[in-house]
Design a protein around this motif. Structure first.
Motif, PDB file in Angstrom:
ATOM      1  N   CYS A   1      16.908 -48.090  -4.067  1.00  0.00           N
ATOM      2  CA  CYS A   1      17.886 -48.534  -5.067  1.00  0.00           C
ATOM      3  C   CYS A   1      17.478 -48.102  -6.465  1.00  0.00           C
ATOM      4  N   SER A   2      16.175 -48.164  -6.751  1.00  0.00           N
ATOM      5  CA  SER A   2      15.700 -47.733  -8.066  1.00  0.00           C
ATOM      6  C   SER A   2      15.931 -46.240  -8.274  1.00  0.00           C
ATOM      7  N   ARG A   3      15.727 -45.480  -7.196  1.00  0.00           N
ATOM      8  CA  ARG A   3      15.934 -44.047  -7.301  1.00  0.00           C
ATOM      9  C   ARG A   3      17.414 -43.731  -7.548  1.00  0.00           C
ATOM     10  N   ASP A   4      18.310 -44.475  -6.882  1.00  0.00           N
ATOM     11  CA  ASP A   4      19.748 -44.253  -7.078  1.00  0.00           C
ATOM     12  C   ASP A   4      20.153 -44.588  -8.511  1.00  0.00           C
ATOM     13  N   ILE A   5      19.623 -45.700  -9.020  1.00  0.00           N
ATOM     14  CA  ILE A   5      19.922 -46.077 -10.404  1.00  0.00           C
ATOM     15  C   ILE A   5      19.384 -45.014 -11.359  1.00  0.00           C
ATOM     16  N   GLY A   6      18.169 -44.548 -11.055  1.00  0.00           N
ATOM     17  CA  GLY A   6      17.569 -43.517 -11.908  1.00  0.00           C
ATOM     18  C   GLY A   6      18.387 -42.245 -11.931  1.00  0.00           C
ATOM     19  N   LEU A   7      18.890 -41.850 -10.743  1.00  0.00           N
ATOM     20  CA  LEU A   7      19.726 -40.649 -10.670  1.00  0.00           C
ATOM     21  C   LEU A   7      21.024 -40.825 -11.443  1.00  0.00           C
TER      22      LEU A   7
END
Length: 339
Positions: free
Chosen positions: A251-257
């Protein structure tokens, strides 16, 4: 520069009106006499003309350097025109002895009554220069650095150029130890200044803004390819987003993207905001810019695979400039105020 159709309204004539100390042109072989004829027709008394046997920008620049009689040297491409206020603005940072080079702001000289194809290519070229101006001004403000002091119009201290060590390295630079470079001359000089303790400056102001031309047809892609090769060679380290974020939770990676995508779009648009303020009609071409951005990724990929191509491609138009008066492309104008 086409010496057959040259009129007084040219870069050579216009730039001489800024009152440099003199202008030195280095042409190729038999074109020297034609260059002298044009200088005479334009009644330019402060022009000296030399020649080299083969078209090579670095060799032509080095041919002019021993002839320098002033403390400051300015290299300028043959398709660049200057405002009357340029020289005092370029010379101002050089009043500080710590500075060895000064770059300029650049805008595209838009075609008169362009057709649709010319307008689209011209639009892409104008955005390229707009982004570059933004990047240079931002880098200079943040840490005093620059991607490169562009050779379109740039000032250096003459003593730096006269250094025999500089001359040798400048004319013997190689890529991967086997491909001698003719391109990337401005990148080399920028690196030389930094590595030898010289500060660099960039004048981001209307009074120091030069007008230049870029290809307004499919040849613009060849220019992009050449610039990309130069960038790869100067910035060979590649940073990958997932190398930094691979340990993040999903989820953090998706938000970061998502944040990265939003930041990329907004920051790219902000870079170009000045262009759209000046030419609001070009906002209709924004989708073209976005699509070209993806296509330019392919150009960069091909450029990475062809870094051994170290000499710039010479189009028909560049043949006129390089063979009829290539030195106009490396014209060196020196200003008497700092003699």
């Amino acid at each position: 520069m086409d010496f057959y159709s040259l009129s007084p309204d040219t870069a050579l004539d216009a730039n001489s009106s800024t009152e440099p100390y003199e202008i030195i042109l280095v042409t190729v072989g038999a074109q020297q006499q034609r260059a002298k004829k044009v200088a005479k027709e334009l009644n330019l008394s402060k022009v000296r003309i030399y020649s080299v046997s083969q078209p090579n920008k670095r060799r032509q620049m080095v041919r002019a350097i021993p002839e320098i009689q002033t403390e400051i040297t300015i290299f300028a491409d043959d398709d660049v025109t200057w405002p009357s206020t340029l020289l005092p603005w370029m010379l101002a940072p050089l009043e500080d002895e710590r500075y060895g080079g000064v770059g300029t702001n650049q805008r595209l000289r838009r075609a008169e009554c362009p057709n649709l194809q010319q307008r689209i290519w011209g639009y892409l070229g104008a955005l390229y220069l707009e982004r570059r101006n933004f990047d240079c001004a931002s880098c200079m403000f943040i840490d005093g650095g620059l991607p490169c002091l562009s050779g379109r119009t740039v000032a250096y201290r003459s003593r730096i150029l006269r250094d025999p060590a500089f001359t040798y390295e400048f004319t013997h630079e190689e890529w991967l130890g086997q491909y001698q470079l003719n391109a990337d001359d401005d990148n080399f000089i920028t690196r030389w200044l930094i590595s030898h303790g010289q500060k660099i400056s960039y004048q981001h102001h209307k009074q120091a803004e030069v007008l230049t031309t870029l290809e307004d047809n499919s040849k613009f892609l060849k220019q992009c390819l050449r610039w990309s090769r130069s960038n790869w060679r100067s910035n060979i380290t590649i940073y990958l987003y997932f190398e930094t974020a691979k340990s993040w939770q999903s989820c953090s990676r998706d938000i970061g993207l998502a944040v990265l995508a939003g930041w990329m779009f907004s920051s790219k648009f902000l870079k170009l905001l000045g262009h759209y303020v000046r030419y609001p009609g070009d906002f209709l071409l924004l989708p073209v810019s976005i699509l070209f951005g993806y296509f330019h990724g392919l150009i960069k990929g091909y450029a990475m695979l062809s870094l051994n191509v170290v000499r710039p491609n010479i189009s028909c138009r560049q043949h006129i400039r390089c063979l009829a008066a290539p030195a106009a492309r490396v014209a060196r104008a020196t200003y008497s105020r700092l003699q």
